[in-house]
Scaffold this active site. Sequence first.
Site, mmCIF file in Angstrom:
data_model
loop_
_atom_site.group_PDB
_atom_site.id
_atom_site.type_symbol
_atom_site.label_atom_id
_atom_site.label_comp_id
_atom_site.label_asym_id
_atom_site.label_seq_id
_atom_site.Cartn_x
_atom_site.Cartn_y
_atom_site.Cartn_z
ATOM 1 N N ASP A 252 -66.466 23.761 -1.041
ATOM 2 C CA ASP A 252 -67.517 22.966 -0.392
ATOM 3 C C ASP A 252 -67.372 22.831 1.123
ATOM 4 O O ASP A 252 -68.268 22.299 1.777
ATOM 5 C CB ASP A 252 -67.596 21.570 -1.038
ATOM 6 N N HIS B 104 -60.331 29.519 -3.424
ATOM 7 C CA HIS B 104 -61.405 30.078 -4.250
ATOM 8 C C HIS B 104 -62.623 30.488 -3.431
ATOM 9 O O HIS B 104 -63.713 30.647 -3.976
ATOM 10 C CB HIS B 104 -61.814 29.056 -5.329
ATOM 11 N N CYS C 116 -72.128 47.017 -1.735
ATOM 12 C CA CYS C 116 -71.718 47.579 -0.433
ATOM 13 C C CYS C 116 -70.769 46.664 0.324
ATOM 14 O O CYS C 116 -70.209 47.038 1.352
ATOM 15 C CB CYS C 116 -72.941 47.902 0.433
ATOM 16 N N CYS D 215 -78.156 47.773 1.327
ATOM 17 C CA CYS D 215 -78.170 48.804 0.281
ATOM 18 C C CYS D 215 -79.227 48.553 -0.787
ATOM 19 O O CYS D 215 -79.362 49.350 -1.712
ATOM 20 C CB CYS D 215 -76.783 48.931 -0.360
ATOM 21 N N GLY E 195 -56.182 15.145 -6.079
ATOM 22 C CA GLY E 195 -57.399 15.344 -6.855
ATOM 23 C C GLY E 195 -57.465 16.646 -7.620
ATOM 24 O O GLY E 195 -58.528 17.238 -7.716
#
Length: 286
Positions: free
Chosen positions: A113, A128, A139, A191, A229
């Site tokens: 976020d 992540h 591409c 592409c 958390g």
Amino acid sequence: MLTSTTPDPALAPGLWDELVRLVRGGDVCVLTGAGISTESGIPAYRGADGERRVTPMTVSELLRSPAARQRYWARAYTGWPRFAAAEPNDGHRAVARLQDLGLVGTVITQNVDGLHQQAGARDVTELHGSLSYVVCADCGERYAREVVDEWLAGANPHFDREISGQVRPDGDVVLTDEQVAGFRIAACVVCRSDRLKPDVVMFGESVVRPVVDACFEAVDRSRALLVLGSSLMVMSGYRFARHAAREGIPVAAITHGVTRADDLIDVKVDAPLGPTLRRLVEAVAA
Ligand SMILES: [Zn+2]
């Protein structure tokens, strides 16, 4: 392990003092999960019992099936204005403040976020990835999410993105098949492939090795690992707690409910993140 389940850390002075002592010692590496963003209105994947509440779409499903892409992007398009409007809370601000005080170095986050950076944190590793970017699976071209959002808006002038429903931690809103029907997905302008994916580690993907190695090095440079958390249920975060414990680096946690690493954690405070972190900053700055 020292554990407090009281919402008021002052009621467990031994535990609280130990947490303050660890953080005041400096060179703390912070590892955060969805729990630090719930006070910003972004719900966690798991409840306090550690059970998964939602089943995310896998990357292979997204890339294999045009229908899955239509569903993913209709949901993501609906959720994006709400997700993008989320603002940092006291927990994010406290982490940035601990960096300002010279006590915290690297922040490793499982969140996509961007709220740590918005709160002023530096040296943030997004384990992540980030929902702020979109990549073409064919591409490799990378786009700002706002740009793709404009394409989607242009392709779907009659789509009602004010549909009610709560945004999920991966930034989308659950829609019915009827709501998804007719949604037109966007294509890569380089592409022309429509196999666009958010620039995040989706379910079924792994964090790339250089990022993992950099995080291990950040933990190795630290005198303590502070988990905020996260239930550490997925290996991508759990391995850093396990690594710290193996290396004799103390692990502290402020989080709700059980974690996979409870047996590795030296000091655990089960309390709301924002107020507890605000109090922690006051205590270490005193
Ligand atoms: Zn492309």
